[in-house]
Scaffold this motif. Structure first.
Motif, PDB file in Angstrom:
ATOM      1  N   HIS A   1       0.847  -1.189  -0.107  1.00 51.27           N
ATOM      2  CA  HIS A   1      -0.001  -0.243   0.046  1.00 51.27           C
ATOM      3  C   HIS A   1       0.983   1.191   0.039  1.00 51.27           C
ATOM      4  O   HIS A   1       1.895   1.332   0.861  1.00 51.27           O
ATOM      5  CB  HIS A   1      -0.806  -0.077   1.276  1.00 51.27           C
ATOM      6  N   GLU A   2       0.522   2.035  -0.977  1.00 52.99           N
ATOM      7  CA  GLU A   2       1.263   3.382  -1.178  1.00 52.99           C
ATOM      8  C   GLU A   2       2.730   3.292  -1.464  1.00 52.99           C
ATOM      9  O   GLU A   2       3.485   4.448  -1.455  1.00 52.99           O
ATOM     10  CB  GLU A   2       1.086   4.379   0.043  1.00 52.99           C
ATOM     11  N   TYR A   3       3.182   2.016  -2.003  1.00 46.80           N
ATOM     12  CA  TYR A   3       4.242   1.901  -2.571  1.00 46.80           C
ATOM     13  C   TYR A   3       4.202   1.974  -3.991  1.00 46.80           C
ATOM     14  O   TYR A   3       3.641   1.032  -4.482  1.00 46.80           O
ATOM     15  CB  TYR A   3       5.391   0.739  -1.959  1.00 46.80           C
ATOM     16  N   PRO A   4       4.906   2.742  -4.898  1.00 43.76           N
ATOM     17  CA  PRO A   4       4.748   2.897  -6.251  1.00 43.76           C
ATOM     18  C   PRO A   4       5.205   1.818  -7.027  1.00 43.76           C
ATOM     19  O   PRO A   4       5.619   2.091  -8.152  1.00 43.76           O
ATOM     20  CB  PRO A   4       5.156   4.072  -6.493  1.00 43.76           C
ATOM     21  N   ILE A   5       5.130   0.538  -6.911  1.00 49.64           N
ATOM     22  CA  ILE A   5       5.770  -0.488  -7.386  1.00 49.64           C
ATOM     23  C   ILE A   5       4.781  -1.737  -7.514  1.00 49.64           C
ATOM     24  O   ILE A   5       4.255  -2.238  -6.366  1.00 49.64           O
ATOM     25  CB  ILE A   5       7.163  -0.799  -6.896  1.00 49.64           C
ATOM     26  N   THR A   6       4.737  -2.501  -8.629  1.00 45.50           N
ATOM     27  CA  THR A   6       3.970  -3.672  -8.683  1.00 45.50           C
ATOM     28  C   THR A   6       5.023  -4.758  -9.272  1.00 45.50           C
ATOM     29  O   THR A   6       5.663  -4.490 -10.510  1.00 45.50           O
ATOM     30  CB  THR A   6       2.798  -3.529  -9.620  1.00 45.50           C
TER      31      THR A   6
ATOM     32  N   LEU B   1       7.453  -5.699 -13.887  1.00 50.26           N
ATOM     33  CA  LEU B   1       7.605  -4.490 -13.148  1.00 50.26           C
ATOM     34  C   LEU B   1       7.040  -3.254 -13.531  1.00 50.26           C
ATOM     35  O   LEU B   1       7.411  -2.850 -14.558  1.00 50.26           O
ATOM     36  CB  LEU B   1       9.141  -4.352 -12.810  1.00 50.26           C
ATOM     37  N   TYR B   2       6.225  -2.753 -12.840  1.00 49.63           N
ATOM     38  CA  TYR B   2       5.226  -1.537 -13.088  1.00 49.63           C
ATOM     39  C   TYR B   2       5.374  -0.433 -12.052  1.00 49.63           C
ATOM     40  O   TYR B   2       5.387  -0.727 -10.880  1.00 49.63           O
ATOM     41  CB  TYR B   2       3.885  -1.975 -13.444  1.00 49.63           C
ATOM     42  N   GLY B   3       5.115   0.967 -12.663  1.00 51.03           N
ATOM     43  CA  GLY B   3       4.874   2.015 -11.599  1.00 51.03           C
ATOM     44  C   GLY B   3       3.603   2.063 -11.450  1.00 51.03           C
ATOM     45  O   GLY B   3       2.795   1.103 -11.435  1.00 51.03           O
ATOM     46  N   VAL B   4       3.122   3.400 -11.061  1.00 44.92           N
ATOM     47  CA  VAL B   4       1.705   3.716 -10.439  1.00 44.92           C
ATOM     48  C   VAL B   4       0.948   3.952 -11.654  1.00 44.92           C
ATOM     49  O   VAL B   4       1.452   4.873 -12.588  1.00 44.92           O
ATOM     50  CB  VAL B   4       1.524   4.847  -9.597  1.00 44.92           C
ATOM     51  N   THR B   5      -0.315   3.241 -11.966  1.00 44.33           N
ATOM     52  CA  THR B   5      -0.774   3.477 -13.284  1.00 44.33           C
ATOM     53  C   THR B   5      -1.652   4.710 -13.137  1.00 44.33           C
ATOM     54  O   THR B   5      -2.549   4.798 -12.108  1.00 44.33           O
ATOM     55  CB  THR B   5      -1.818   2.414 -13.606  1.00 44.33           C
ATOM     56  N   ASP B   6      -1.880   5.535 -14.182  1.00 41.42           N
ATOM     57  CA  ASP B   6      -2.635   6.695 -14.309  1.00 41.42           C
ATOM     58  C   ASP B   6      -4.097   5.914 -14.894  1.00 41.42           C
ATOM     59  O   ASP B   6      -4.076   6.088 -15.982  1.00 41.42           O
ATOM     60  CB  ASP B   6      -2.110   7.740 -14.841  1.00 41.42           C
ATOM     61  N   ARG B   7      -5.118   5.828 -14.119  1.00 43.09           N
ATOM     62  CA  ARG B   7      -6.279   5.112 -14.859  1.00 43.09           C
ATOM     63  C   ARG B   7      -7.130   5.873 -15.752  1.00 43.09           C
ATOM     64  O   ARG B   7      -7.433   5.471 -16.756  1.00 43.09           O
ATOM     65  CB  ARG B   7      -7.084   4.532 -13.506  1.00 43.09           C
ATOM     66  N   SER B   8      -6.768   7.101 -15.643  1.00 44.14           N
ATOM     67  CA  SER B   8      -7.578   7.998 -16.618  1.00 44.14           C
ATOM     68  C   SER B   8      -6.956   7.766 -17.973  1.00 44.14           C
ATOM     69  O   SER B   8      -7.703   8.462 -18.935  1.00 44.14           O
ATOM     70  CB  SER B   8      -7.561   9.276 -15.882  1.00 44.14           C
ATOM     71  N   SER B   9      -5.562   7.436 -18.213  1.00 45.15           N
ATOM     72  CA  SER B   9      -5.252   7.483 -19.311  1.00 45.15           C
ATOM     73  C   SER B   9      -4.566   6.116 -19.917  1.00 45.15           C
ATOM     74  O   SER B   9      -3.737   6.119 -20.967  1.00 45.15           O
ATOM     75  CB  SER B   9      -4.086   8.660 -19.617  1.00 45.15           C
TER      76      SER B   9
END
Length: 200
Positions: free
Chosen positions: A91-96, A178-186
């Motif tokens: 949670h609140e860590y910008p990595i998946t 490995l992914y960062g934080v997704t901007d769902r709006s785009s």
């Protein structure tokens, strides 16, 4: 054996930024250290392309040293043709961090990730097709190229790079993603026949 580092930018161009021979690191490189160094890169480097190029060598070092990670995948689902096994989410860590498997004959949607991403091929062969979003409308795309990926290759994507994954051959493809934080709006997916866009 020589392996490639690739970078796909928002305009759909795929360029190599180096080849390597996988050699084990002098000391064991563990997941916790990888995540710490990854966070340091994200804090000091805001540019997606530069982030990806800085992170890929760490991904390679991790996968060579922590071989157990390569075994942490689930067989592809018979229903969907793919599977995802999350290795790390906080949670609140910008990595998946995840392991992804695709069955032979399956295919992903045409999509962007709306964040930077890195895919390291563990097993199987995979074709990536690339599109370019129109400068004035991200819902309009044009196909611009294709790249075959083999075990040991690592490919990185900037946020608006658009691609489709297609396994090649009779074996499943296995990758470390490995992914960062997704901007769902785009984030978009595109109809393969009409290329009409919809929210992912």
């Amino acid at each position: 054996m020589t392996h490639y580092n690739w970078l796909v930018t928002d305009d759909g161009q795929c360029e190599s930024f180096g080849t390597v021979d996988n050699e084990p690191p002098a000391q064991t490189y563990r997941l916790y250290r990888f995540l710490t160094e990854l966070e340091d890169i994200l804090e000091r480097e805001p540019d997606d392309a530069k982030r990806v190029q800085a992170i890929i060598p760490l991904v390679r070092k991790l996968l060579i040293s922590a071989y157990w990670l390569q075994m942490e995948y689930k067989p592809p689902s018979k229903k969907t043709g793919w599977s995802v096994n999350f290795l790390y989410r906080e949670h609140e860590y910008p990595i998946t961090v995840q392991m992804v498997a695709w069955a032979p004959g399956s295919q992903s949607k045409i999509h962007n990730h709306a964040t930077w991403g890195i895919v390291a091929m563990i097993g199987g062969e995979e074709s990536n097709t690339f599109w370019r979003q129109a400068a004035d409308d991200p819902k309009e795309i044009t196909v611009v190229g294709e790249k075959m990926l083999y075990p040991g290759d690592i490919i990185g994507f900037t946020s608006n790079a658009v691609h489709r994954v297609s396994p090649v051959g009779d074996e499943p493809t296995i990758s470390f993603n490995l992914y960062g934080v997704t901007d769902r709006s785009s984030r978009y997916k595109y109809d393969p026949d009409t290329l009409v866009a919809d929210k992912f």
